[in-house]
Design a protein around this motif. Structure first.
Motif, PDB file in Angstrom:
ATOM      1  N   GLY A 251       0.764  -1.238   0.000  1.00 57.50           N
ATOM      2  CA  GLY A 251       0.000   0.000   0.000  1.00 57.50           C
ATOM      3  C   GLY A 251       0.792   1.285   0.000  1.00 57.50           C
ATOM      4  O   GLY A 251       0.196   2.356   0.052  1.00 57.50           O
ATOM      5  N   GLU A 252       2.119   1.240  -0.080  1.00 58.96           N
ATOM      6  CA  GLU A 252       2.883   2.488  -0.005  1.00 58.96           C
ATOM      7  C   GLU A 252       2.567   3.416  -1.173  1.00 58.96           C
ATOM      8  O   GLU A 252       2.328   4.612  -0.975  1.00 58.96           O
TER       9      GLU A 252
ATOM     10  N   ASP B 271      -5.241   0.365   2.391  1.00 57.71           N
ATOM     11  CA  ASP B 271      -5.526  -0.277   3.676  1.00 57.71           C
ATOM     12  C   ASP B 271      -5.800  -1.762   3.490  1.00 57.71           C
ATOM     13  O   ASP B 271      -5.312  -2.606   4.263  1.00 57.71           O
ATOM     14  N   GLY B 272      -6.560  -2.101   2.450  1.00 55.21           N
ATOM     15  CA  GLY B 272      -6.848  -3.508   2.189  1.00 55.21           C
ATOM     16  C   GLY B 272      -5.593  -4.306   1.895  1.00 55.21           C
ATOM     17  O   GLY B 272      -5.444  -5.453   2.340  1.00 55.21           O
ATOM     18  N   ARG B 273      -4.645  -3.707   1.155  1.00 51.63           N
ATOM     19  CA  ARG B 273      -3.409  -4.414   0.854  1.00 51.63           C
ATOM     20  C   ARG B 273      -2.577  -4.637   2.116  1.00 51.63           C
ATOM     21  O   ARG B 273      -1.959  -5.692   2.286  1.00 51.63           O
TER      22      ARG B 273
ATOM     23  N   ASP C  44     -10.025   8.879  -0.902  1.00 53.59           N
ATOM     24  CA  ASP C  44     -10.531   7.913   0.076  1.00 53.59           C
ATOM     25  C   ASP C  44     -10.630   6.522  -0.541  1.00 53.59           C
ATOM     26  O   ASP C  44     -10.318   5.515   0.099  1.00 53.59           O
ATOM     27  N   SER C  45     -11.026   6.460  -1.808  1.00 52.40           N
ATOM     28  CA  SER C  45     -11.123   5.174  -2.489  1.00 52.40           C
ATOM     29  C   SER C  45      -9.756   4.506  -2.609  1.00 52.40           C
ATOM     30  O   SER C  45      -9.600   3.302  -2.351  1.00 52.40           O
TER      31      SER C  45
ATOM     32  N   ILE D   4      -2.266   5.422   7.032  1.00 54.58           N
ATOM     33  CA  ILE D   4      -3.388   5.376   6.089  1.00 54.58           C
ATOM     34  C   ILE D   4      -4.674   5.855   6.756  1.00 54.58           C
ATOM     35  O   ILE D   4      -5.453   6.632   6.175  1.00 54.58           O
ATOM     36  N   LEU D   5      -4.912   5.426   7.975  1.00 53.98           N
ATOM     37  CA  LEU D   5      -6.142   5.808   8.664  1.00 53.98           C
ATOM     38  C   LEU D   5      -6.160   7.298   8.985  1.00 53.98           C
ATOM     39  O   LEU D   5      -7.228   7.938   8.950  1.00 53.98           O
ATOM     40  N   VAL D   6      -4.993   7.865   9.292  1.00 59.80           N
ATOM     41  CA  VAL D   6      -4.931   9.313   9.507  1.00 59.80           C
ATOM     42  C   VAL D   6      -5.335  10.055   8.237  1.00 59.80           C
ATOM     43  O   VAL D   6      -6.143  10.992   8.264  1.00 59.80           O
ATOM     44  N   ASN D   7      -4.771   9.634   7.097  1.00 59.64           N
ATOM     45  CA  ASN D   7      -5.122  10.293   5.840  1.00 59.64           C
ATOM     46  C   ASN D   7      -6.601  10.131   5.500  1.00 59.64           C
ATOM     47  O   ASN D   7      -7.246  11.057   4.989  1.00 59.64           O
TER      48      ASN D   7
END
Length: 502
Positions: A198-199, A225-227, A218-219, A242-245
């Motif tokens: 996910g980077e 996040d899934g990766r 967001d998509s 990722i969650l912060v973004n």
């Protein structure tokens, strides 16, 4: 004959790659053994343990003295120490060691070799942190050329360089190039675990967020996040970023109720996977502080900001760039609380540390000059506010690419100070240029572009150009209200300026 030659050639390439892999394995083992031996001998008689700074200095000295007759191993150690110093925020030392590594590797292997590419890559990332985006791009392109064309360079390294080129292009305000690099990196799914984790998708999500494409961001971040969950597990620390973004995407999409749960999840994941004293935990603490500050909960914001600073200082001392950033956040909040003495003290401290780290001309210094300007402005000292805003603008004009959004915001901030000072003739050209740059960089529908229109509209009102002001303000108000609603200071300023214009 052709088939036989092809088979022999393929076998030869396979054997060559096997020998190269074994050589690299042995070299990596020798580097590890050298560093482990250095650590083991650092404090042979007990007593006070050496500091990290002392260990790194000793390792550098010993590598210079003891490995002089083994330039290949010496280059590998210099490279490792250089990247470590970079991670600690010791930019000058990192640059010096990586340049030494590059000199050795170019002399030993020439420019088209995987090890030389490794150091091109590391120096390219370092140049970006020094805001030298042209040099960063050049070095990373050199690394990319090797990794695309030299056997044995590996898809993992290729994906990493594409990722870094995408980030550099993003910092340099070249959104199209950044998107192309990052999409190329993402397309290599399965060939690179790092990219699959996910980077590159995270970086692309950040790019879309910066451009105001919050739904697309967001998509993409959901994909990232899934990766991470698939490849690395639900508690992997990459999810924290990722969650912060994602939290700030939800904020700008008007889903304010989702922001705090996402930030809390980020904090929980980072604390569970990294421990409570890790610098990444401080990053989320800082974001939670901003969330509370935005809601006017300034005491809570101060609490989280100070917790973040304590973690950063415990981890890095004052030698890391994150420390003055954390100090400046507390200073901004102190200004919002009306504690101008404390805000000035903290801003001055942050400016001193950042100047020591980056020199006097780095564009990141503008953030602190801008806060000092707002402290002066809020106390009615418009001459000092103009001086500080002008200094921030000069740093950004000199250090950032032409048309950079940060230069646009500096122009708008300086224009706003002149308008409040009662000098619309000085404010108006600055406000026009600020709006032009900001809209050009972010598009018509971005909330920051709406603020630039507000500043321009207020300057036009002050100059007596009421008809143009009304048009500019109405357009900006519609964009701002769609993104943020009609509450808050910015919405109030739009209403008041429109009332004066009409």
């Amino acid at each position: 004959s052709v088939v036989l030659l092809a088979l022999v050639g393929g076998l030869g390439a396979s054997l060559w790659q096997a020998r190269e892999a074994e050589t690299e394995r042995r070299k990596a083992q020798r580097v590890t053994e050298f560093l482990q031996e250095m650590l083991a001998s650092a404090n042979p008689y007990g007593g006070t343990a050496p500091s990290l700074e002392e260990l790194m200095t000793a390792a550098t000295r010993r590598a210079s003295d003891e490995l002089a007759d083994e330039p290949e191993l010496q280059a590998a150690v210099f490279h490792t120490l250089g990247t470590t110093y970079h991670s600690l925020g010791r930019i000058e030392t990192a640059d010096s060691l990586l340049r030494l590594a590059l000199d050795h590797r170019e002399a030993l292997h020439g420019p088209r070799h995987p090890e030389t590419a490794d150091t091109y890559h590391a120096l390219g990332v370092l140049a970006r942190d020094l805001a030298d985006y042209s040099r960063s791009d050049s070095l990373l392109r050199l690394a990319l050329a090797v990794r695309r064309n030299v056997p044995g360079s590996g898809d993992v390294d290729l994906g990493a360089t594409l990722l870094q080129l995408g980030i550099t292009a993003q910092r340099a305000n070249d959104a199209d190039a950044s998107e192309a690099y990052l999409l190329d990196a993402i397309a290599r799914r399965g060939s690179s675990r790092g990219v699959d984790a996910g980077e590159a998708a995270e970086a692309l999500g950040h790019l879309y967020h910066r451009e105001g494409r919050y739904a697309e961001s967001d998509s993409v971040l959901r994909l990232a996040d899934g990766r991470v969950v698939e490849h690395l597990g639900p508690l992997h620390p990459r999810r924290g970023s990722i969650l912060v973004n994602r939290a700030w995407n939800r904020y700008y999409l008007g889903d304010r109720d989702a922001v705090k749960p996402l930030l809390d999840s980020s904090l929980a994941i980072r604390e569970a996977s990294l421990g409570p004293d890790h610098p990444d935990v401080a990053t989320t603490l800082n974001d939670i502080g901003w969330y509370h500050g935005d809601r006017g909960e300034l005491d809570l914001a101060d609490l989280f900001y100070r917790r973040a600073l304590a973690v950063k200082r415990a981890a890095f001392g004052d030698a890391h760039s994150d420390v003055p950033i954390a100090l400046n956040n507390i200073a901004v909040n102190a200004r919002e609380m009306g504690n101008y003495t404390e805000a000035t003290r903290l801003s001055d401290e942050a400016l001193g540390i950042m100047t020591q780290q980056l020199g006097t001309e780095h564009p990141d210094l503008a953030n602190i000059h801008n806060n000092l300007a707002r402290i002066a402005r809020d106390q009615g000292d418009f001459a000092e506010a103009v001086r500080q805003f002008q200094r921030g603008l000069d740093l950004r004009r000199a250090g950032l690419p032409e048309g950079h959004v940060s230069t646009g915001t500096s122009l708008s901030s300086l224009a706003d100070a002149y308008t409040r000072w009662g000098r619309p003739a000085a404010a108006l050209p600055l406000a026009r240029e600020g709006a032009e740059i900001t809209i050009g960089a972010l598009g018509e529908e971005h909330p920051t572009a709406a603020v630039a229109r507000l500043v321009l509209g207020e300057a036009l009102v002050a100059a007596g150009s009421f008809e143009e002001a009304a048009s500019v303000l109405a357009r900006g108000q519609s964009v701002w209200t769609a993104a943020n609603g009609d509450e808050g200071d910015v919405a109030r300023r739009f209403r008041e300026a429109l009332a004066r214009a009409t």
